[in-house]
Scaffold this motif. Structure first.
Motif, PDB file in Angstrom:
ATOM      1  N   GLY A 667       0.823  -1.197   0.000  1.00 54.55           N
ATOM      2  CA  GLY A 667       0.000   0.000   0.000  1.00 54.55           C
ATOM      3  C   GLY A 667       0.856   1.246   0.000  1.00 54.55           C
ATOM      4  N   VAL A 668       0.384   2.287  -0.657  1.00 55.00           N
ATOM      5  CA  VAL A 668       1.072   3.577  -0.713  1.00 55.00           C
ATOM      6  C   VAL A 668       0.082   4.661  -0.301  1.00 55.00           C
ATOM      7  CG1 VAL A 668       2.294   5.240  -2.142  1.00 55.00           C
ATOM      8  CG2 VAL A 668       2.597   2.790  -2.557  1.00 55.00           C
ATOM      9  N   ASP A 669       0.465   5.451   0.689  1.00 53.60           N
ATOM     10  CA  ASP A 669      -0.369   6.556   1.167  1.00 53.60           C
ATOM     11  C   ASP A 669       0.325   7.851   0.778  1.00 53.60           C
ATOM     12  OD1 ASP A 669      -2.216   8.095   2.395  1.00 53.60           O
ATOM     13  OD2 ASP A 669      -1.665   7.577   4.446  1.00 53.60           O
ATOM     14  N   LEU A 670      -0.338   8.659  -0.046  1.00 53.17           N
ATOM     15  CA  LEU A 670       0.232   9.896  -0.552  1.00 53.17           C
ATOM     16  C   LEU A 670      -0.764  11.022  -0.314  1.00 53.17           C
ATOM     17  CD1 LEU A 670       2.666  11.130  -2.041  1.00 53.17           C
ATOM     18  CD2 LEU A 670       1.483  10.641  -4.192  1.00 53.17           C
ATOM     19  N   GLY A 671      -0.592  11.721   0.792  1.00 52.17           N
ATOM     20  CA  GLY A 671      -1.520  12.790   1.147  1.00 52.17           C
ATOM     21  C   GLY A 671      -2.904  12.230   1.416  1.00 52.17           C
ATOM     22  N   ASP A 672      -3.876  12.788   0.720  1.00 48.82           N
ATOM     23  CA  ASP A 672      -5.254  12.337   0.884  1.00 48.82           C
ATOM     24  C   ASP A 672      -5.583  11.108   0.052  1.00 48.82           C
ATOM     25  OD1 ASP A 672      -5.799  14.376   2.659  1.00 48.82           O
ATOM     26  OD2 ASP A 672      -6.490  15.759   1.098  1.00 48.82           O
ATOM     27  N   TRP A 673      -4.614  10.610  -0.683  1.00 51.68           N
ATOM     28  CA  TRP A 673      -4.834   9.457  -1.552  1.00 51.68           C
ATOM     29  C   TRP A 673      -4.155   8.220  -0.988  1.00 51.68           C
ATOM     30  CZ3 TRP A 673      -7.962   8.942  -5.724  1.00 51.68           C
ATOM     31  CH2 TRP A 673      -8.485  10.115  -6.265  1.00 51.68           C
ATOM     32  N   GLY A 674      -4.766   7.068  -1.239  1.00 56.58           N
ATOM     33  CA  GLY A 674      -4.153   5.791  -0.906  1.00 56.58           C
ATOM     34  C   GLY A 674      -4.310   4.824  -2.065  1.00 56.58           C
ATOM     35  N   PHE A 675      -3.276   4.034  -2.316  1.00 55.73           N
ATOM     36  CA  PHE A 675      -3.289   3.059  -3.398  1.00 55.73           C
ATOM     37  C   PHE A 675      -2.859   1.706  -2.846  1.00 55.73           C
ATOM     38  CE2 PHE A 675      -2.357   7.252  -5.065  1.00 55.73           C
ATOM     39  CZ  PHE A 675      -3.319   7.388  -6.061  1.00 55.73           C
ATOM     40  N   ASP A 676      -3.416   0.665  -3.429  1.00 50.66           N
ATOM     41  CA  ASP A 676      -3.264  -0.653  -2.841  1.00 50.66           C
ATOM     42  C   ASP A 676      -3.160  -1.702  -3.942  1.00 50.66           C
ATOM     43  OD1 ASP A 676      -3.180  -2.162  -0.464  1.00 50.66           O
ATOM     44  OD2 ASP A 676      -5.251  -2.781  -0.725  1.00 50.66           O
ATOM     45  N   ILE A 677      -2.192  -2.627  -3.831  1.00 52.38           N
ATOM     46  CA  ILE A 677      -2.140  -3.811  -4.678  1.00 52.38           C
ATOM     47  C   ILE A 677      -2.012  -5.014  -3.761  1.00 52.38           C
ATOM     48  CG2 ILE A 677       0.366  -3.529  -5.016  1.00 52.38           C
ATOM     49  CD1 ILE A 677      -0.041  -4.913  -7.750  1.00 52.38           C
ATOM     50  N   TRP A 678      -2.809  -6.055  -4.011  1.00 54.19           N
ATOM     51  CA  TRP A 678      -2.900  -7.148  -3.045  1.00 54.19           C
ATOM     52  C   TRP A 678      -3.148  -8.478  -3.745  1.00 54.19           C
ATOM     53  CZ3 TRP A 678      -7.473  -9.826  -3.228  1.00 54.19           C
ATOM     54  CH2 TRP A 678      -8.533  -9.201  -3.870  1.00 54.19           C
ATOM     55  N   ALA A 679      -2.857  -9.545  -3.029  1.00 49.80           N
ATOM     56  CA  ALA A 679      -3.150 -10.895  -3.520  1.00 49.80           C
ATOM     57  C   ALA A 679      -3.430 -11.798  -2.326  1.00 49.80           C
ATOM     58  CB  ALA A 679      -1.983 -11.453  -4.328  1.00 49.80           C
ATOM     59  N   LYS A 680      -4.411 -12.665  -2.481  1.00 53.89           N
ATOM     60  CA  LYS A 680      -4.711 -13.691  -1.484  1.00 53.89           C
ATOM     61  C   LYS A 680      -4.548 -15.058  -2.128  1.00 53.89           C
ATOM     62  CE  LYS A 680      -7.697 -11.033   1.585  1.00 53.89           C
ATOM     63  NZ  LYS A 680      -8.927 -11.034   2.412  1.00 53.89           N
ATOM     64  N   ASN A 681      -3.996 -15.997  -1.338  1.00 53.07           N
ATOM     65  CA  ASN A 681      -3.670 -17.326  -1.867  1.00 53.07           C
ATOM     66  C   ASN A 681      -2.772 -17.151  -3.100  1.00 53.07           C
ATOM     67  OD1 ASN A 681      -3.577 -20.076  -2.328  1.00 53.07           O
ATOM     68  ND2 ASN A 681      -5.710 -20.233  -2.973  1.00 53.07           N
ATOM     69  N   LEU A 682      -1.658 -16.487  -2.871  1.00 57.58           N
ATOM     70  CA  LEU A 682      -0.780 -16.029  -3.939  1.00 57.58           C
ATOM     71  C   LEU A 682      -0.361 -17.143  -4.890  1.00 57.58           C
ATOM     72  CD1 LEU A 682       0.807 -13.550  -4.995  1.00 57.58           C
ATOM     73  CD2 LEU A 682       2.648 -14.196  -3.432  1.00 57.58           C
ATOM     74  N   PHE A 683      -0.147 -18.347  -4.370  1.00 60.39           N
ATOM     75  CA  PHE A 683       0.348 -19.450  -5.196  1.00 60.39           C
ATOM     76  C   PHE A 683      -0.773 -20.349  -5.701  1.00 60.39           C
ATOM     77  CE2 PHE A 683       3.938 -18.228  -2.463  1.00 60.39           C
ATOM     78  CZ  PHE A 683       4.848 -17.892  -3.456  1.00 60.39           C
TER      79      PHE A 683
END
Length: 728
Positions: A667-683
């Motif tokens: 996750g990246v938090d930049l001021g009032d913005w937040g961005f997220d990249i995620w994975a569950k059960n990656l394999f």
């Protein structure tokens, strides 16, 4: 020494829509996350008053709001999967679930083994447990019998969830995400202080997914779902000492259901559900489910001088679910039973709608004095009306479907007192009496004929006693003993050859737990260790014998060990982990063979078998890192979870071997913005999440052509996505 204390196994948590809540920045609960990270006390409220988690004489695992973001915990399924010692099956349709805590499972279509409390009110039925969670402030999950405070459905534990209240600050957030399975999410919160005395909060959550599980015969994904949710809360300050809280909620969901696979796993693979045995669904009928819920709640909090506070809360829930499926899960036609071609078009459609109306109320008087004696007492009432129709279509052979109309009136009287025997030694005594008056009419859906009327009262005194030693603010040793019970109930009417009884008895649990917990290195390291022994009388084992029925097991013996650790490793790195070993075994138990064949015994010995849906080992661990890059704050986490062998039925034939899954997020938090990249059960690991076996279900044993068959549901596989959030 002044201590803050909490109620039972508090699992302090913030649920919700993951990143959306994490970047909201509106809630007082965010302070708890800061407390966890800088070594100060984590405060929980499970015993009816704020107190330090470390002082609680029960096993406690804590998720802060910061944890919610890092682990992307969006549903109750996610939180249970991240908690050693608890296991959940959520299958068939959105409302059907079983939760096992320390070896004891919730029943399908009967009283649960774990109480679920939302904003101070106990949910009346497990159908409501899986409504989507969002904009949640905290959840405390208590393991072991918790009947002294939470009543007759807390024989295994309790989940106490609190949603975010309005605040006196204008603001809000909006979040949107996309993931595989063409999954779209949108979440939002608006906090609006109307005046100095009135605040409002509107929260909503939307999810639309095409799904992840493909039916190989229909050549389409069959687990897609749309979920729409809204909640409005209001706080009204009636006076300096009186606060009125109002809540209105609504949910509407629809999508695929009963995407069940079929194969001779018992005959070809010895019941082991792995590898080639894990086939995709291949039925010729697409199961569907839809459900609607709305609820209202009012809470009045009154300060009575400096010594006492009085609170009352009452609410109403209205719920309806439609559910339709097939029962052969095949595309061969005609379907045979015992070699006879009885079903030219398959065993479909099967319909099982459910309607629930529930009224719940609780009043509580609490002492405010922080001195050596702290206490509270209260009264609880709940009225449940539950109608369930079992329309088995072709299996009825022309007979009318029947509807079970269940009515339950529960009252509870409870009290708890904690007293400092010494400056470092606290004793807590709690007692509750529950009386659950139940009746059920079995009614024909076409003729309105009353086929049976049954009524029974279940009641129990449920004591709890704890001793806690606090030689310092950084260490606690404790021992706790408790009794819990779960009401008995009514099975579907048995026929002359059926092995179950019309009624089944209440389940009683007696548990003893001892543990230690402490903080080291100025609070940067937190450790806990606990051992427990639990005896179960009349364990309510759910079996699918043409319908879900309960067969009471006279005795189940459980013992185990649980441990957890958190550590600030420095340089932005943080570790957390937990493990639970639960040895849950059936005592001496002889039961009729549900599928007797020539040469097989009529009576089976199930003594020493593992209890269903209760893995011996559950482990979780994660490594996270937080740092900055210019104006951006970066948060990354990788976590691993392991579940050992899961037996789905008491004969221990059909089972899933142990499996491991890996999740990740940046996750990246930049001021009032937040961005997220995620994975569950990656394999992209695959396993079975539930199953019914031919050795327990006569229908599957006799089904053909090319039978017999077992039926099972596979997990969704890998999920991944990205999202963005804007605060305002």
């Amino acid at each position: 020494m002044r201590k803050q204390r909490a109620t039972g196994t508090a699992f302090f948590t913030v649920l919700g829509t993951g990143l959306a809540l994490g970047f909201c920045g509106l809630d007082a609960t965010a302070a708890h996350a800061d407390e966890a990270d800088d070594g100060r006390e984590i405060v929980v409220t499970a015993r009816g008053r704020p107190e330090a988690e470390i002082a609680v004489p029960d096993t406690v695992a804590v998720f802060t709001q910061d944890d919610i973001v890092r682990r992307r915990l969006n549903t109750i399924d996610d939180f249970i999967a991240a908690t050693p010692g608890i296991f959940m099956i959520h299958d068939q349709d959105p409302g059907t679930n079983l939760i096992s805590v320390r070896g004891v499972s919730t029943n399908r279509n009967q009283s649960p083994s774990i109480a679920y409390i939302v904003d101070g009110l106990a949910l009346a039925d497990s159908e409501l447990f899986t409504l989507r969670t969002y904009d949640v402030a905290r959840v405390e999950i208590l393991k072991g019998p918790q009947g002294a405070l939470f009543g007759r459905s807390a024989s295994g534990g309790a989940i106490d969830m609190v949603t975010n209240d309005p605040t006196d600050t204008w603001g809000g957030m909006a979040s949107a995400g996309i993931g595989n399975g063409f999954t779209w999410t949108a979440d939002g919160v608006v906090n609006a202080p109307v005046s100095d005395k009135v605040q409002l909060r509107l929260a909503g959550s939307y999810r639309n997914s095409d799904g992840f599980i493909r039916n190989s015969y229909l050549d389409k994904k069959v687990d897609g779902q749309i979920s729409r949710n809204l909640r409005l809360k209001a706080n009204v300050e009636l006076s300096e000492t009186t606060l009125l809280k109002l809540r209105a909620g609504w949910a509407n969901e629809e999508g695929g259901a009963a995407y069940i696979s079929s194969g001779n796993v018992t005959g070809l693979y010895g019941g082991r559900l792995s590898g080639e045995a894990l086939t995709d669904p291949q039925g010729d009928f697409e199961g569907r489910a839809s459900r609607k819920w709305w609820g209202l709640q009012a809470t009045l909090e009154q300060e009575l001088g400096d010594a006492l506070s009085l609170s009352w809360t009452g609410g109403y829930d209205d719920y309806h679910k439609n559910f339709v499926e097939e029962l052969d899960f095949r595309h061969d036609t005609p379907i045979t039973l015992g070699g006879v071609p009885l079903f030219p078009d398959g065993i479909q459609p099967i319909s099982q709608p459910v309607d629930i109306h529930a009224w719940t109320s609780e009043i509580r008087l609490t002492s405010k004095d922080p001195g050596p004696l702290r206490w509270h007492a209260g009264f609880f009432f709940q009225r449940l009306e539950r109608d369930r129709t079992d329309d088995f279509g072709p299996l009825l052979f022309g007979a009318e479907a029947q509807r079970a109309e269940t009515r339950s009136n529960q009252i509870g009287v409870f009290a708890q007192a904690s007293y400092d025997l010494l400056p470092t030694l606290e004793a807590t005594v709690a007692m509750r009496y529950d009386r659950d008056r139940r009746k059920e009419d079995t009614v024909g859906t076409e003729s309105a004929q009353n086929y049976a009327r049954r009524a029974q009262t279940f009641d129990k005194w449920q004591p709890k006693l704890s001793l806690a030693w606090h030689p310092s603010d950084a260490f606690t040793a404790y021992v706790t003993g408790a009794v819990g019970f779960k009401s008995g109930g009514f099975n579907p009417l048995p026929g002359a050859s059926d092995i179950w009884t019309a009624n089944f008895a209440a389940e009683t649990t007696k548990s003893l737990e001892a543990g230690v917990k402490g903080r080291l290195a100025d609070g940067r390291v937190r450790l806990s260790l606990a051992g427990f022994v639990t005896d179960y009388k009349n364990f309510q084992n759910t079996v699918f014998l043409g319908n879900s029925v309960v067969l009471s097991v006279p005795k189940v013996d459980v013992h185990g060990i649980e441990a957890s650790a958190e550590a600030d490793l420095g340089l932005g790195f943080r570790f957390d982990g937990g493990m639970a070993w639960t040895h849950s075994r059936v005592g001496r138990y002889m039961t009729p063979n549900p599928t007797p064949e020539p040469g097989e015994p009529d009576i089976l010995d199930m003594s020493g078998k593992r209890t269903p849906n209760a893995p011996d080992w559950t482990l979780n661990g994660g490594l996270g890192w937080q740092g900055t890059a210019g104006a951006a704050t970066i948060d990354a986490r990788l976590s691993v979870a392991y579940v050992s062998r899961v037996d789905f039925e008491i004969d221990n034939i059909l089972h899933s071997p142990g499996y491991t899954s890996v999740d990740g997020r940046v996750g990246v938090d930049l001021g009032d913005w937040g961005f997220d990249i995620w994975a569950k059960n990656l394999f992209d690991k695959r396993w079975a999440i539930s199953a019914f076996g031919q050795q327990q279900l006569p229908l599957l044993l006799g089904l053909g052509p090319n039978g017999p068959f077992d039926s099972f549901t596979i997990n969704t596989g890998r999920q991944f996505g990205v999202s963005a959030t804007r605060r305002f």
